[in-house]
Design an enzyme around this catalytic site. Structure first.
Site, short mmCIF file in Angstrom:
data_model
loop_
_atom_site.label_atom_id
_atom_site.label_comp_id
_atom_site.label_asym_id
_atom_site.label_seq_id
_atom_site.Cartn_x
_atom_site.Cartn_y
_atom_site.Cartn_z
N ASP A 1 76.30 2.42 21.21
CA ASP A 1 75.33 2.57 22.18
C ASP A 1 75.82 2.98 23.64
O ASP A 1 77.09 2.80 23.64
CB ASP A 1 74.38 1.37 22.68
CG ASP A 1 73.40 1.10 21.27
OD1 ASP A 1 73.30 2.11 20.39
OD2 ASP A 1 72.88 0.07 21.30
N LYS B 1 71.00 5.23 23.89
CA LYS B 1 70.07 5.62 25.00
C LYS B 1 70.40 5.53 26.32
O LYS B 1 70.46 4.37 26.53
CB LYS B 1 68.87 4.92 24.30
CG LYS B 1 68.39 5.44 22.91
CD LYS B 1 67.29 4.54 22.42
CE LYS B 1 67.30 4.84 20.79
NZ LYS B 1 68.39 4.49 19.92
N MET C 1 63.97 -6.54 30.69
CA MET C 1 63.17 -5.51 31.38
C MET C 1 63.68 -4.63 32.35
O MET C 1 64.50 -4.79 32.90
CB MET C 1 61.85 -6.19 31.93
CG MET C 1 62.15 -6.98 33.27
SD MET C 1 60.92 -7.85 33.90
CE MET C 1 61.29 -7.97 35.72
#
Length: 482
Positions: free
Chosen positions: A254, A276, A389
Site C-alpha cells: 500500500d 490508495k 478516521m
C-alpha cells in the site's frame, strides 16, 4: 588502481568437538560465560575450580560437566581439544596459556588477546546451523549486537529444517538433475511448504511436503503472505514479517506503508505499489486480488504488505477469499495496529481495571445513517473507542456521540503519525474534537482514542486541542491507516 581487501588476522573455522574435552579454568562469571557457550556443543566439559561461585556450581551440576575441585595444575588440561583461561588472575591466566601452548593445545585467555590462539565468536545457534560472529577480540559488544540482528532474521525452526534437509540430500542428488531443477527444489524446500510446516512444528507434514517436491516436473507453487507492516516505524515489524520480506520475490504494498519498511525486503524483489493515496493512481480491490492470484499462479513468493494489521480495516478478507477460490496458498502475519501504537505513544491504557474492560475499533464513517451504530452505544456504556478516521469526520463523531448521551467532557487523545519520530500528540475532550476538522497542518494518518481510560494517559508531550478550537483551515480528507 585496485586496493587489496583487508586481511583477517584470525580465520574462522568450525572445530569438531563432539566427545572431545574442552577445559575451562576459573571460578566466576568469566568461566561461567565460556561454559555456557561451549555447553551449546556436544563437547565434554572439564571445569577446574577450587571454589566455584554459586552460579557456576549450579551450571556444573545441571550440565554434567566434570568438575576438578582444586587449584589449577598443568595435568588438568592434558588431553583437551581447547583450553579457556578464565581465572580473572593475569598471572595465572598467563601460566595456563603457556602450559596449553607447550602441550600443543589451542588456548583462549579471557580479555587477554595476546595470550589467545583463537577467539570465541558471538554465536547464533540453530543446530546443525551455526552463525559465528567474530571481531578478533576488538569489539565483543559489537559482536553481540550483530548476533542479535542475525538471530532475529533466522527462524527458530531453521535448525530442525536443516536437519530434515540432510535426510533428503542423497535423494535430491539422485532424483533431480544438477542445475535449475535441483536449485528450485532447495529454494522451495527452505522457503516453501516444508519450511512453513516446520515453522508451526508440524514435522511430519514438513517431511511429506519435501517428499512431494522431489517429483521432477512438479510445478513451483506460489505463496502469498498477507503481512501487517505496523503503524510506520520499521522496528515495530514482527520478526516473521521481516523474514518473509527477505524471502519474497515480489512485494505488493500500500502507498501508506513507509519506504523504510518496504526497503527491508530483498533488494532484488519486485516492488509493486497498489495502495490508495490522494493524487496517486491506485488499483481497485478487484485489480489487487487479480494481481495476487496471477503472481501466485506464476509460482512467486509474495508479501502483500499492508499498513497496521491486515485484519483491521485492511480488506484482507476479500484478498483471502480470492486466493482461496483460486487455490493459491497463503498465510496471514499480524502487525501492530495503529490503535496500539497511538496508545503506546500516549502511555495510555486501552483497558483500565475498574474503568473499562472493552475496546472498540471503528472508522467513524458509519455515522452517516439515521441509526446510531452499535459501537456508539458501547462508547456510552464505557468502552474505549479507537477511531481510525480522517480529520473530516471528527465533528460528526463528536456531535453524534454527544447527542447520544456521551458526556462532552469525555477524554480524547489524538496522534498523527503514530510510532514515528515525527508524531504529534493532542489531547482534550469530546467537545474539543470538532476543531480537528479544521487542522490543515495535519497531513499524516490520524488516530483518535475516546473514553474514560484516556484520562490515565501521559499528556506531558501533548498539545491541548482547546488551543485550536477557534482556528480553522480548509478541511482535507485523510486516509485510514490501520
Amino acid at each position: 588502481m585496485s586496493h587489496a581487501a583487508p586481511k583477517l588476522n584470525a580465520f574462522p573455522v568450525f572445530l569438531k568437538v563432539e566427545g572431545q574435552v574442552v577445559a575451562i579454568v576459573g571460578e566466576g562469571e568469566e568461566a561461567l560465560a565460556k561454559a555456557r557457550l561451549i555447553g551449546q556443543s556436544a563437547a565434554a566439559l572439564r571445569i577446574v575450580a577450587a571454589e566455584p561461585e554459586a552460579a557456576l556450581a549450579a551450571f556444573i551440576a545441571g550440565h554434567g560437566a566434570v568438575h576438578i575441585r582444586s587449584a589449577y595444575a598443568p595435568e588438568h588440561i592434558e588431553g583437551a581439544a581447547m583450553v579457556f583461561a578464565a581465572s580473572g588472575d593475569a598471572g595465572l591466566d598467563a601460566r595456563i596459556s603457556a602450559d596449553a601452548r607447550r602441550l600443543g593445545i589451542p588456548v583462549n585467555a579471557v580479555d587477554r588477546p595476546d595470550l589467545c590462539d583463537f577467539f570465541t565468536p558471538a554465536l547464533v545457534n540453530r543446530a546443525p546451523v551455526a552463525v559465528a560472529i567474530g571481531t578478533e577480540g576488538a569489539g565483543p559488544v559489537l559482536a553481540q549486537m550483530i548476533r542479535a540482528r542475525v538471530d532475529r532474521m533466522l527462524s527458530p525452526s531453521l535448525g530442525p529444517l536443516a536437519a530434515l534437509a540432510a535426510t533428503f540430500r542423497d535423494a535430491a542428488e539422485k532424483l533431480l538433475p544438477k542445475g535449475a531443477a535441483r536449485r528450485r527444489f532447495w529454494n522451495e524446500f527452505f522457503a516453501g511448504a516444508p519450511a512453513r510446516a516446520m515453522e508451526t512444528g508440524e514435522v511430519s507434514l514438513a517431511h511429506d511436503a519435501a517428499a512431494k517436491l522431489l517429483a521432477v516436473d512438479a510445478p513451483v507453487r506460489g505463496h502469498i503472505a498477507l503481512v501487517g507492516a505496523g503503524p510506520g516505524a520499521e522496528d515495530l515489524l514482527t520478526l516473521r514479517a521481516q523474514r518473509l520480506l527477505m524471502e519474497a520475490d515480489a512485494i505488493v504494498h500500500d502507498a501508506l506503508v513507509p519506504e523504510a519498511v518496504v526497503a527491508m525486503g530483498r533488494r532484488d524483489a519486485e516492488r509493486l505499489p497498489v495502495g490508495k493515496r490522494k493524487g496517486c493512481h491506485s488499483k481497485s480491490q478487484d485489480e489487487i486480488n487479480a494481481l495476487l492470484v496471477r503472481l501466485g499462479r506464476e509460482g512467486r513468493r509474495v508479501v502483500r504488505l499492508k499498513g497496521g494489521d491486515p485484519l483491521v480495516f485492511g480488506r484482507a478478507g476479500e484478498e483471502m477469499a480470492a486466493l482461496r477460490q483460486a487455490g493459491i496458498s497463503y498465510e496471514v502475519v499480524p502487525g501492530v495496529t495503529a490503535a496500539f501504537a497511538a496508545a503506546a505513544d500516549f502511555e495510555l491504557p486501552l483497558t483500565l481495571r475498574g474503568v473499562t474492560s472493552s475496546l472498540v475499533f471503528t472508522t467513524g464513517h458509519d455515522l452517516k445513517g439515521g441509526t446510531l451504530p452499535d459501537w456508539a452505544r458501547l462508547a456510552i456504556s464505557g468502552a474505549t473507542v479507537a477511531v481510525y478516521m480522517g480529520r473530516s469526520v471528527a465533528a460528526d463523531v463528536a456531535g453524534r456521540l454527544i447527542e447520544a448521551g456521551l458526556s462532552p467532557d469525555t477524554a480524547v487523545a489524538i496522534v498523527e503519525n503514530a510510532s514515528l519520530a515525527g508524531r504529534r500528540r493532542f489531547h482534550g475532550t469530546l467537545a474539543d474534537l470538532p476543531s480537528l476538522s479544521g487542522r490543515g497542518d495535519l497531513s499524516g494518518p490520524v488516530m483518535t482514542i475516546i473514553g474514560d481510560a484516556v484520562a490515565g494517559a501521559n499528556f506531558d508531550r501533548s498539545e491541548p486541542l482547546a488551543a485550536h478550537r477557534h482556528r480553522h483551515a480548509a478541511p482535507a480528507a485523510q486516509g485510514v491507516f490501520s
